[in-house]
Scaffold this motif. Structure first.
Motif, PDB file in Angstrom:
ATOM      1  N   VAL A 210     -17.022  14.042 -65.683  1.00  0.00           N
ATOM      2  CA  VAL A 210     -17.621  13.305 -66.797  1.00  0.00           C
ATOM      3  C   VAL A 210     -19.142  13.351 -66.703  1.00  0.00           C
ATOM      4  O   VAL A 210     -19.708  13.123 -65.623  1.00  0.00           O
ATOM      5  N   ASN A 211     -19.785  13.657 -67.811  1.00  0.00           N
ATOM      6  CA  ASN A 211     -21.244  13.547 -67.913  1.00  0.00           C
ATOM      7  C   ASN A 211     -21.567  12.615 -69.070  1.00  0.00           C
ATOM      8  O   ASN A 211     -21.123  12.836 -70.197  1.00  0.00           O
ATOM      9  N   CYS A 212     -22.324  11.560 -68.789  1.00  0.00           N
ATOM     10  CA  CYS A 212     -22.781  10.639 -69.822  1.00  0.00           C
ATOM     11  C   CYS A 212     -24.295  10.782 -69.969  1.00  0.00           C
ATOM     12  O   CYS A 212     -25.002  10.931 -68.970  1.00  0.00           O
ATOM     13  N   SER A 213     -24.791  10.733 -71.192  1.00  0.00           N
ATOM     14  CA  SER A 213     -26.223  10.880 -71.425  1.00  0.00           C
ATOM     15  C   SER A 213     -26.607  10.165 -72.714  1.00  0.00           C
ATOM     16  O   SER A 213     -25.747   9.753 -73.496  1.00  0.00           O
ATOM     17  N   GLN A 214     -27.922  10.027 -72.909  1.00  0.00           N
ATOM     18  CA  GLN A 214     -28.456   9.494 -74.157  1.00  0.00           C
ATOM     19  C   GLN A 214     -29.137  10.622 -74.915  1.00  0.00           C
ATOM     20  O   GLN A 214     -29.748  11.509 -74.315  1.00  0.00           O
ATOM     21  N   SER A 215     -29.013  10.601 -76.237  1.00  0.00           N
ATOM     22  CA  SER A 215     -29.606  11.641 -77.071  1.00  0.00           C
ATOM     23  C   SER A 215     -30.362  10.993 -78.228  1.00  0.00           C
ATOM     24  O   SER A 215     -30.405   9.767 -78.350  1.00  0.00           O
ATOM     25  N   LEU A 216     -30.928  11.819 -79.084  1.00  0.00           N
ATOM     26  CA  LEU A 216     -31.694  11.324 -80.220  1.00  0.00           C
ATOM     27  C   LEU A 216     -30.862  10.410 -81.104  1.00  0.00           C
ATOM     28  O   LEU A 216     -31.343   9.402 -81.613  1.00  0.00           O
ATOM     29  N   ARG A 217     -29.584  10.727 -81.275  1.00  0.00           N
ATOM     30  CA  ARG A 217     -28.724   9.970 -82.191  1.00  0.00           C
ATOM     31  C   ARG A 217     -27.916   8.895 -81.485  1.00  0.00           C
ATOM     32  O   ARG A 217     -27.206   8.146 -82.135  1.00  0.00           O
ATOM     33  N   GLY A 218     -28.017   8.835 -80.168  1.00  0.00           N
ATOM     34  CA  GLY A 218     -27.251   7.828 -79.433  1.00  0.00           C
ATOM     35  C   GLY A 218     -26.569   8.440 -78.219  1.00  0.00           C
ATOM     36  O   GLY A 218     -26.916   9.531 -77.768  1.00  0.00           O
ATOM     37  N   GLY A 219     -25.586   7.713 -77.703  1.00  0.00           N
ATOM     38  CA  GLY A 219     -24.901   8.148 -76.494  1.00  0.00           C
ATOM     39  C   GLY A 219     -24.064   9.394 -76.696  1.00  0.00           C
ATOM     40  O   GLY A 219     -23.568   9.679 -77.782  1.00  0.00           O
ATOM     41  N   ALA A 220     -23.924  10.160 -75.612  1.00  0.00           N
ATOM     42  CA  ALA A 220     -23.090  11.366 -75.624  1.00  0.00           C
ATOM     43  C   ALA A 220     -22.294  11.413 -74.327  1.00  0.00           C
ATOM     44  O   ALA A 220     -22.739  10.919 -73.288  1.00  0.00           O
TER      45      ALA A 220
END
Length: 497
Positions: A210-220
């Protein structure tokens, strides 16, 4: 009134979730559905037909009833032919429904006060990561991609495939997904660092990286599905030489290739071979752990960076004091890791590691590039002495719709060692073509897959690092490129011996 069976309902391609999500995205406050007509949206006080949808069939209407009504509400509707009640799909939406026959006798329903919601504690299967994992596994997917504002996508046979029946992921849904997958401590780390790598086990199903991250539009979030069964070399169709290589007592073996080329699976199969045949102590250092090995002939100690240790380099140094025969390093990330790995390989340990490069010679160059130009001549000697083999890997689409691994294998023989030491890299590929020690170029691996009917010429050429040479080989039906000088007749005679 007869409502269609679950079996027939499963043939309908569009879920009511998709229609509700579309209505919500277009600013509708009301959704009207009637058998024989397309959906109508209530927008700015007007009920407007949505002709981008086909007319609703009676079968689809009944499917929608099953999706949105509780069993008690459905029974009431079947008995009384009408219903006015609050409804909701856990983890997705809430609203008010009024359904019953029109004056013409057609079945219809009206949804009002629609609001999208995140998953609750009593979340339905389709709204959970677990449910998506089950669906992805059935679809033969390798990855699940989730991102706020986007519909979920599965990677199937290397291609990203939208899963429209889930609807778009909302901010609240994403937060629920994070809570479902991560421990409270991991949630704190993720919110503080805005990215996190981990793994989760679904008993009896799969393990997910699992990889969790934050992006321009929100969480990914991206989940890689990993089988609970460690595959064998034979099941993967990998060359026997990999089994012989992993039986070596010392040296450095690198598996290289781009992201998602199956490097971890190949290494897992090599360790499985060792576990099934020889008594060894194996220490793995991964970020995160992918395949979980059960000790058989071998004793396994598996450590995950961020969970059982803080840094690759620290765990690698510590592993030298844990009496290992074999050390697996998930990735050769920095100079200190390379230094320690080479020292271990030169002092009686077998070290397995990965690099994100294409081609065996490029892997050697990548190791050198961890050092300054002034250091490279000295370090070159150490790398050449430590290196046992380099395995370059690519996944190629098959004629049957799957993917298979094509392996370039460079065995560090005396001749190749001499060329590596001198920096004559072009000649190395010719030695690999002509060698009898198990070495082969990527083009030879692709040629073999084509010759056996596994892959098409176009797929082989697309995966080749030297497509011009491969085109020559395919045209002349020879396993050697033009530079080796071995032509078709000689090749056929050699193969017939």
């Amino acid at each position: 009134m007869t409502v269609t069976s679950a079996a027939s309902r499963s043939s309908s391609s569009v879920s009511i979730r998709f229609v509700i999500q579309d209505a919500y995205n277009r600013g509708a406050t009301k959704l009207y559905l009637q058998a024989g007509r397309p959906p109508f949206y209530g927008i700015s006080g007007k009920l407007l037909p949505q002709d981008h949808f086909p007319a609703l069939t009676l079968e689809q209407f009944h499917q929608y009833l099953h999706e949105i009504l509780t069993p008690q509400q459905l029974q009431h509707y079947l008995t009384h032919r009408k219903l006015d009640a609050n409804v909701g799909i856990a983890g997705f939406m809430q609203g008010r429904i009024n359904c019953g026959p029109t004056a013409q006798g057609s079945e219809a329903m009206s949804l009002n006060a629609i609001s999208l919601d995140g998953p609750s504690q009593v979340i339905l299967r389709q709204g959970t990561i677990r449910g998506m994992v089950e669906d992805a596994r059935r679809a033969g997917a390798s990855d699940i991609h989730l991102q706020v504002g986007e519909i979920p996508r599965f990677r199937i046979q290397g291609k990203i495939v939208p899963q429209e029946t889930y609807g778009k992921v909302t901010d609240r849904q994403y937060e629920e997904f994070v809570k479902e997958v991560l421990t409270p401590e991991q949630q704190e780390q993720f919110h503080a660092r805005q990215e996190l790598d981990t793994a989760v086990l679904y008993e009896g199903l799969v393990r997910c990286r699992v990889n969790c991250s934050q992006s321009l539009r929100g969480g990914a979030m991206v989940l890689r599905l990993i089988s609970l069964e460690v595959p064998t070399l034979q099941k993967l169709g990998l060359p026997e030489i990999l089994g012989y290589l992993v039986e070596e007592h010392q040296g450095l073996i690198l598996v290289t290739g781009p992201v998602n080329s199956g490097k971890s699976t190949t290494l897992a199969a090599m360790l499985r071979h060792l576990n099934d045949t020889m008594p060894r102590k194996i220490v793995t250092i991964e970020d995160p752990i992918e395949y979980v090995h059960t000790s058989n002939h071998c004793l396994f100690t598996q450590r995950e960076v961020g969970l059982h240790t803080q840094e690759f380099k620290d765990a690698l140094r510590a592993s030298l004091r844990q009496d290992p025969d074999v050390i697996l390093i998930g990735e050769m990330r920095d100079r200190e890791t390379v230094d320690t790995a080479m020292r271990a390989a030169l002092t009686g340990h077998l070290v397995l590691g990965t690099l994100h490069t294409k081609g065996s010679v490029n892997a050697f160059k990548r190791l050198l590039n961890f050092y300054t130009p002034e250091e490279q001549e000295t370090v070159r000697i150490q790398i050449v002495d430590a290196l046992r083999s380099v395995i370059g890997q690519a996944l190629v689409p098959t004629n049957q719709g799957g993917r298979t691994a094509a392996l370039e294998i460079m065995i560090n023989t005396d001749a190749i060692r001499d060329y590596l030491q001198k920096g004559h890299t072009d000649e190395i590929y010719q030695l690999m073509e002509e060698g009898k020690d198990g070495s082969q170029t990527m083009n030879q691996a692709l040629f073999d897959l084509y010759e056996s009917g596994v892959v098409s010429p176009d797929a082989a050429l697309a995966a080749s690092l030297n497509p011009d040479d491969l085109a020559y080989m395919l045209k002349n039906y020879t396993r050697r490129s033009s530079r080796s000088g071995l032509m078709t007749a000689d090749y056929i005679n050699t193969r017939s011996l």
